[in-house]
Motif scaffolding. Structure first.
Motif, PDB file in Angstrom:
ATOM      1  N   GLU A 230       0.829  -1.204   0.000  1.00 45.83           N
ATOM      2  CA  GLU A 230       0.000   0.000   0.000  1.00 45.83           C
ATOM      3  C   GLU A 230       0.867   1.259   0.000  1.00 45.83           C
ATOM      4  O   GLU A 230       1.951   1.283   0.582  1.00 45.83           O
ATOM      5  CB  GLU A 230      -0.919  -0.011   1.218  1.00 45.83           C
ATOM      6  CG  GLU A 230      -2.066   0.967   1.131  1.00 45.83           C
ATOM      7  CD  GLU A 230      -3.203   0.632   2.093  1.00 45.83           C
ATOM      8  OE1 GLU A 230      -4.025   1.536   2.332  1.00 45.83           O
ATOM      9  OE2 GLU A 230      -3.261  -0.512   2.585  1.00 45.83           O
ATOM     10  N   LYS A 231       0.381   2.320  -0.666  1.00 50.33           N
ATOM     11  CA  LYS A 231       1.139   3.565  -0.738  1.00 50.33           C
ATOM     12  C   LYS A 231       0.192   4.753  -0.643  1.00 50.33           C
ATOM     13  O   LYS A 231      -0.998   4.648  -0.929  1.00 50.33           O
ATOM     14  CB  LYS A 231       1.960   3.627  -2.019  1.00 50.33           C
ATOM     15  CG  LYS A 231       1.148   3.552  -3.294  1.00 50.33           C
ATOM     16  CD  LYS A 231       2.015   3.352  -4.529  1.00 50.33           C
ATOM     17  CE  LYS A 231       3.009   4.460  -4.764  1.00 50.33           C
ATOM     18  NZ  LYS A 231       3.722   4.320  -6.051  1.00 50.33           N
ATOM     19  N   GLU A 232       0.737   5.886  -0.224  1.00 46.83           N
ATOM     20  CA  GLU A 232      -0.039   7.121  -0.116  1.00 46.83           C
ATOM     21  C   GLU A 232       0.026   7.883  -1.442  1.00 46.83           C
ATOM     22  O   GLU A 232       1.070   7.943  -2.087  1.00 46.83           O
ATOM     23  CB  GLU A 232       0.512   7.999   1.003  1.00 46.83           C
ATOM     24  CG  GLU A 232       0.349   7.406   2.389  1.00 46.83           C
ATOM     25  CD  GLU A 232      -1.095   7.361   2.846  1.00 46.83           C
ATOM     26  OE1 GLU A 232      -1.876   8.267   2.464  1.00 46.83           O
ATOM     27  OE2 GLU A 232      -1.454   6.416   3.571  1.00 46.83           O
ATOM     28  N   LYS A 233      -1.106   8.478  -1.835  1.00 47.16           N
ATOM     29  CA  LYS A 233      -1.156   9.277  -3.054  1.00 47.16           C
ATOM     30  C   LYS A 233      -1.889  10.587  -2.765  1.00 47.16           C
ATOM     31  O   LYS A 233      -2.866  10.616  -2.019  1.00 47.16           O
ATOM     32  CB  LYS A 233      -1.894   8.531  -4.167  1.00 47.16           C
ATOM     33  CG  LYS A 233      -1.184   7.293  -4.671  1.00 47.16           C
ATOM     34  CD  LYS A 233      -0.090   7.648  -5.669  1.00 47.16           C
ATOM     35  CE  LYS A 233      -0.678   8.138  -6.972  1.00 47.16           C
ATOM     36  NZ  LYS A 233       0.348   8.356  -8.009  1.00 47.16           N
ATOM     37  N   ALA A 234      -1.433  11.648  -3.390  1.00 45.57           N
ATOM     38  CA  ALA A 234      -2.069  12.951  -3.202  1.00 45.57           C
ATOM     39  C   ALA A 234      -3.417  12.999  -3.913  1.00 45.57           C
ATOM     40  O   ALA A 234      -3.595  12.424  -4.988  1.00 45.57           O
ATOM     41  CB  ALA A 234      -1.160  14.048  -3.742  1.00 45.57           C
ATOM     42  N   VAL A 235      -4.373  13.691  -3.282  1.00 48.18           N
ATOM     43  CA  VAL A 235      -5.684  13.913  -3.891  1.00 48.18           C
ATOM     44  C   VAL A 235      -5.655  15.265  -4.598  1.00 48.18           C
ATOM     45  O   VAL A 235      -5.254  16.271  -4.017  1.00 48.18           O
ATOM     46  CB  VAL A 235      -6.806  13.885  -2.830  1.00 48.18           C
ATOM     47  CG1 VAL A 235      -8.153  14.191  -3.468  1.00 48.18           C
ATOM     48  CG2 VAL A 235      -6.828  12.540  -2.120  1.00 48.18           C
TER      49      VAL A 235
END
Length: 410
Positions: A230-235
């Motif tokens: 899992e990874k974080e992504k900008a909205v």
């Protein structure tokens, strides 16, 4: 080029994805299709021709269900008919899949799958994906793991979205080389090729990068890398006016966009022309005066209409800046051995910011040490995210296939 839209939430899904698909019809006119998870099974509807043909066949009573996919096709593999229209399913109808791109090793995969007993119903490269996923999903793998595993065998470009009757509220999407985004709502989520498909419902989107996977359920979404970590992504907030995506009384979008050119040019120049100082302000270039002085040569790379705007840019750069400038067709630049180094500025021009050859050319230029700039219209697009700096056109959505206002803004 094809159009994809998917929805999972609490509302009836068929009408929502068909509405979104109409805003993507410029991406393909050859056929259209719909898959809905309904009462524990997947119902699939397809028709050759435009979306209106599919709607006519569906009639007034749309299939029930709150998770669905829809697709409009621009044919590459297989004739433009109902058999080759998307969505495609596996042998048992458990998995349904839509795809934008080309699977380059589809022939070898089809032969291997046929030997293992799989039955193919179409002539497309896409169908191999449904059967690859089926093999893993049928053995008990969750849908996301089956998609991740299947993609290990695939060579080529894809933007895909997948449903399973075993996980009726889940959509798994993946991207490599073809644009795809996740749109975030309240208790509902979307996947689409283009933000125009979802702006009537939400303006919060997450743009997928290559080899990323998204898992969508009504109350959550997750972004994973190719290993399923899992990874974080900008909205990103998309602030296009929905009205600019309607014909507004014109016979077709191309005529409307021709007439919009005075306004689109004003939007492109607004805040950038400093008349009193006799100069311009171009925020976002991310390049210092010292670095600019090191540039000895400019290469502009693009495809199609953007390439023609680059030819005009070449004359203007040499006339006004007196810097040697040349224009390269992106599809040729990426496959030859170009002479670029840290003293070269490479500018990529693309309305969508997703043109595959232009993106590949910019990546090759960066690999060789050149500084890269992007001239794009779509905020948050792949080219905009990957270049060192750039300029947004602010021309607004361009729906017509033949470029008009984007060309003059470039």
């Amino acid at each position: 080029m094809c159009g994809i839209v998917g929805y999972t939430g609490a509302r009836p899904a068929a009408a929502l994805v068909l509405e979104g698909l109409k805003r993507l019809e410029y991406r393909g006119y050859d056929s259209a299709g719909l898959a809905v998870v309904s009462d524990g099974r997947i119902e699939v509807f397809k028709a050759p021709g435009k979306i209106a043909v599919l709607e006519k066949e569906l009639g007034t009573k749309l299939p029930s269900g709150t998770t669905a996919l829809a697709h409009t096709r621009w044919a590459t593999h297989g004739a433009p008919n109902a058999k080759n229209a998307h969505p495609h399913t596996d042998c048992g109808g458990t998995v349904a899949l839509v795809h934008n791109g080309i699977i380059e090793n589809a022939g070898a995969l089809r032969a291997a799958l046929t030997k293992r007993g799989h039955r193919f119903r179409s002539e497309t490269d896409t169908e191999v994906l449904a059967h690859l996923i089926e093999e893993l999903h049928a053995k008990g793998a969750p849908l996301v793991d089956a998609v991740v595993g299947a993609l290990q065998d695939v060579e080529g470009a894809y933007g895909i979205a997948v449903l399973s009757s075993r996980e009726p509220d889940t959509i798994v999407a993946a991207r490599k080389g073809s644009p795809l985004l996740v749109a975030i709502g309240q208790g509902e989520h979307w996947v689409a090729s283009d933000a125009s498909a979802v702006l009537a419902h939400t303006r919060s989107v997450v743009y997928l990068d290559d080899e990323e996977i998204a898992v969508l359920r009504p109350h959550e979404y997750r972004i994973l890398d190719r290993t399923a970590a899992e990874k974080e992504k900008a909205v990103t907030h998309v602030d296009w006016d929905l009205g600019t995506m309607e014909r507004g009384g014109y016979a077709h979008f191309m005529l409307k966009e021709i007439m919009e050119q005075p306004e689109s040019l004003r939007n492109t120049l607004r805040g950038r022309l400093l008349e009193e100082e006799g100069t311009v302000r171009l925020g976002g270039l991310n390049i210092t005066d010292e670095d600019l002085l090191k540039i000895q040569r400019i290469v502009i790379t693009a495809c199609g209409t953007s390439w023609h705007s680059a030819l005009i840019g070449e004359y203007m750069m040499e006339e006004l800046a007196r810097v040697p400038t040349e224009v390269e067709y992106a599809s040729e630049f990426r496959y030859r051995n170009p002479i670029v180094d840290e003293r070269t500025l490479v500018i990529g021009i693309s309305q969508s910011g997703e043109t595959a050859d232009t993106l590949a050319a910019l990546r090759e230029a960066k690999r060789r040490g050149a500084r890269t700039l992007g001239l794009v219209n779509v905020v948050g697009s792949t080219i905009a995210r990957e270049v060192d700096g750039g300029i947004y056109l602010h021309a607004g959505p361009e729906i017509g296939v033949a470029s008009t206002k984007a060309f003059t803004s470039q």
